[in-house]
Write an enzyme that holds these catalytic residues in place. Sequence first.
Site, PDB file in Angstrom:
ATOM      1  CD  GLU A 333      -3.116  -0.836   2.204  1.00  0.00           C
ATOM      2  OE1 GLU A 333      -2.907   0.016   3.106  1.00  0.00           O
ATOM      3  OE2 GLU A 333      -4.150  -1.514   2.122  1.00  0.00           O
ATOM      4  NE  ARG A 383      -2.914   2.390   4.485  1.00  0.00           N
ATOM      5  CZ  ARG A 383      -3.748   2.169   5.485  1.00  0.00           C
ATOM      6  NH1 ARG A 383      -3.757   2.975   6.528  1.00  0.00           N
ATOM      7  NH2 ARG A 383      -4.560   1.135   5.457  1.00  0.00           N
ATOM      8  CB  THR A 427      -0.826   1.523   8.759  1.00  0.00           C
ATOM      9  OG1 THR A 427      -1.899   2.415   9.105  1.00  0.00           O
ATOM     10  CG2 THR A 427      -1.048   0.190   9.478  1.00  0.00           C
ATOM     11  N   GLY A 443      -5.879   1.805  14.926  1.00  0.00           N
ATOM     12  CA  GLY A 443      -6.447   0.998  16.007  1.00  0.00           C
ATOM     13  C   GLY A 443      -7.810   1.457  16.445  1.00  0.00           C
ATOM     14  CB  THR A 492      -4.168  10.277  14.008  1.00  0.00           C
ATOM     15  OG1 THR A 492      -3.292   9.512  14.860  1.00  0.00           O
ATOM     16  CG2 THR A 492      -5.068  11.125  14.887  1.00  0.00           C
ATOM     17  CG  ASN A 511     -13.886   4.488  13.549  1.00  0.00           C
ATOM     18  OD1 ASN A 511     -12.985   4.225  12.753  1.00  0.00           O
ATOM     19  ND2 ASN A 511     -14.076   3.784  14.657  1.00  0.00           N
ATOM     20  CG  ASP A 554     -15.590   2.162  10.290  1.00  0.00           C
ATOM     21  OD1 ASP A 554     -14.840   2.890  10.963  1.00  0.00           O
ATOM     22  OD2 ASP A 554     -15.158   1.235   9.578  1.00  0.00           O
ATOM     23  CG  ASN A 640     -11.579   4.237   2.989  1.00  0.00           C
ATOM     24  OD1 ASN A 640     -10.549   4.263   3.649  1.00  0.00           O
ATOM     25  ND2 ASN A 640     -12.719   3.760   3.480  1.00  0.00           N
TER      26      ASN A 640
END
Length: 785
Positions: A333, A383, A427, A443, A492, A511, A554, A640
Amino acid sequence: MLRFPLVFPLLAALLNAQEHTPQNEKNPLAGNPASIAVGQKLYGQACQACHGGNAAGGDRGPALATGVFRHGAKEGEIFLNIRNGLAGTQMPPFSRLKVEQVWQIVSYLSSLRGAPARLGEVVSGDPVKGEALFFGNAGCAGCHEVNGRGGIVGPDLSAAAAFPAATLRSKILNPNSEPKTTTSGAITVKTKDGRLLRGIRRDEDTYVLHLTDLAGKLHILDKQTLLERRDEPNSLMPADLASRLSPSGIDDIVAYLKAQQGRDYAKTIRAEIPGGLSYERIRNSASEPQNWLSYWGDYQGKHFTALKQINAANVKTLQTKWAVQMPGDSILETTPIVVDGIMYTAGMPGQVFALDARTGMQIWKYQRPQKKVNTFESNRYNRGVAVLGTRVFFGTLDAVLIALDARTGRPLWETTVADTMEGYSITVAPLAVKDKIIVGVAGGEHGIRGFLDAYDAVTGKRVWRFNTTPGPGEFGNETWKGDSWKLGGAATWLTGSYDPELDTLYWTVGNPGPDMDGEVRKGDNLFSCSVVALDPATGKRKWHYQFTPNDTHDWDANQDLVLADRVIDGVKRKLLLQTNRNGIFYVLDRTNGKLIFGKPYVRQTWNAGFAADGRPKVIPDSDSSPEGRVVFPTLVGGTNWQSPSFDESTGRLYVVYADGAQRFIREKSNYEAGKAYWGGRAMPTGEQPLSGIKAIDTATGDVKWDYRISRGSLAAGILATASGVLFSATAEGNLIALDLIDGRPLWRMQTGATTAASPISYMVDGKQYIAVASGAVLYSLALPD
């Protein structure tokens, strides 16, 4: 000082002691003569066909007698590589061998490096005087480093204690005494433009040579440009140290080296490593479009390239120039960064690569196994990285932030950001701002308490933390019912944007938790599903805007924030643009966070408009419920985290979208540390969501064109170019090119794997490239030569 072949044996030395993991397992048969003899026999039966007699190397496998193992040099790592094989290589697994047999092979391979250092070996000499000689009159530091201090031409001696004193002394006094089974790696070349270069050959293939000169500068040379080449039989090590130094001086240097037990982060953080990528260059990235200097390509989140070599007329001739496999247990990614012809990129979790951006040839690779693994961790991806100065920064799945030396890939520091056993991971690609590294956490589905951190780029010390689920006494805590903020999520996990003129950092927040049970956390739940504007020096909040109060779908706000200056209603405004997961395209005044307008870009059934203060008018019964309510858009959202792209010349924002609905069901969840804490689920309605790419006029929110694709994605994104071509990756593995003005298809390539990344562009030696990761492969494409 020490003599070294092409790949340096001292790189096999042990690093600092780490906590117990399979990779750090010690060989129970180490040094046992009987085990070594059996291991030699097993090596002949299982390994010799590829790695050659005496492990000297063969046509199908590298030499192992040097002690250099590119995929891990610790005994436990060698054991696992034999046992499990290496994905994407010719190394098969030997899982049928007994555990004892594998350790016997490891014992034999270790014996080829000579006698190991005796535990507690006593040496004469003064290490303090030895350090002064090493970095002074002896000249050792001209080529060698210890804990980040010194040169990078020779091997790192930070773990020299792993070698017996006699071996170190011999290499100092007689650097060319070993049998010449290969060249030393020293090389001199003369180029057609008249340069004479001498140094160490780092790597080469049929067409390209990587040479590090005596000053530590890497030269990437096309072999067609070479007039002469001489591979030297002897080491670059001076052969006259015995005559230049006294016997006691040699003893002192050996004593200093024997004191080096492994890389010491207390010392590496003090290393002065000049040069590299400055903050000023990142700030002014528009002046060097040949590079891609940060995650979004610039601080403003535009993900746009000003390069024009590839255009609508010639894009049909685009072809793959190189492909690099990065196999692992997930897919890539990553969004690479390119600085002056070198590409820095994350691979699979825990991996970072430096590549020749023109050929894809590896310059270095860093790999760190997780020290802790949460059984319930999700999103096994990384990422990207950040670069500042001569340091590369990245996060790990066990929530650690790491700084690497950009020249060598050697670690300079690592800092634990959070406890992965509580559900935290990293990530996100960090963001370098001035002298700080900003990093968020993932998380939000695990009941974490979200935050955003800033760390000193040189020392790794935390400078500030902004809690995105505020505690008692902090602004916004009153928006949480009782103690629900403690498990409030608000992660975040996507890189933010920065306005140097306003000196303001903008970051999005995910979320609230549990995701779909708003009853247990009644209230707006600040700062979930928000953008926060912070002072990058202190982390203090300047303003915030919440897109979705008390979200139960979400709908993270973790989407790109584009900073643009545009005329709205006749007035030039400083704007913040976002296509939010909740289906609304937002235009905010980024000086104060006031809503200018919001307009749906996909179907949505939760928002009836906005109040005068910008707060959404939530449609009754659009939240989740025990029986389930059908709401547009889906849990994945209207879009997204994949990259959109903003073209300043047209004022259009190009975005991948999904248009559909799901049934959102609220259920009671009991919190267990480190495990998912959803509070419900989302179910399909039977209607297939529509997917595609839209061009949005950011002054009005109107959609100018819509290009449909068959399979939606939350990860595959877009790159627009100044030449009028839009590149987009799609989940089904297509890399496509569209006309920027009307969305007409111009070209496509099937990569053969699921794509979960966004393309970038850069230029090397006058040629423009398009790079994108797909599956476990990183591709780079360009026009024909």
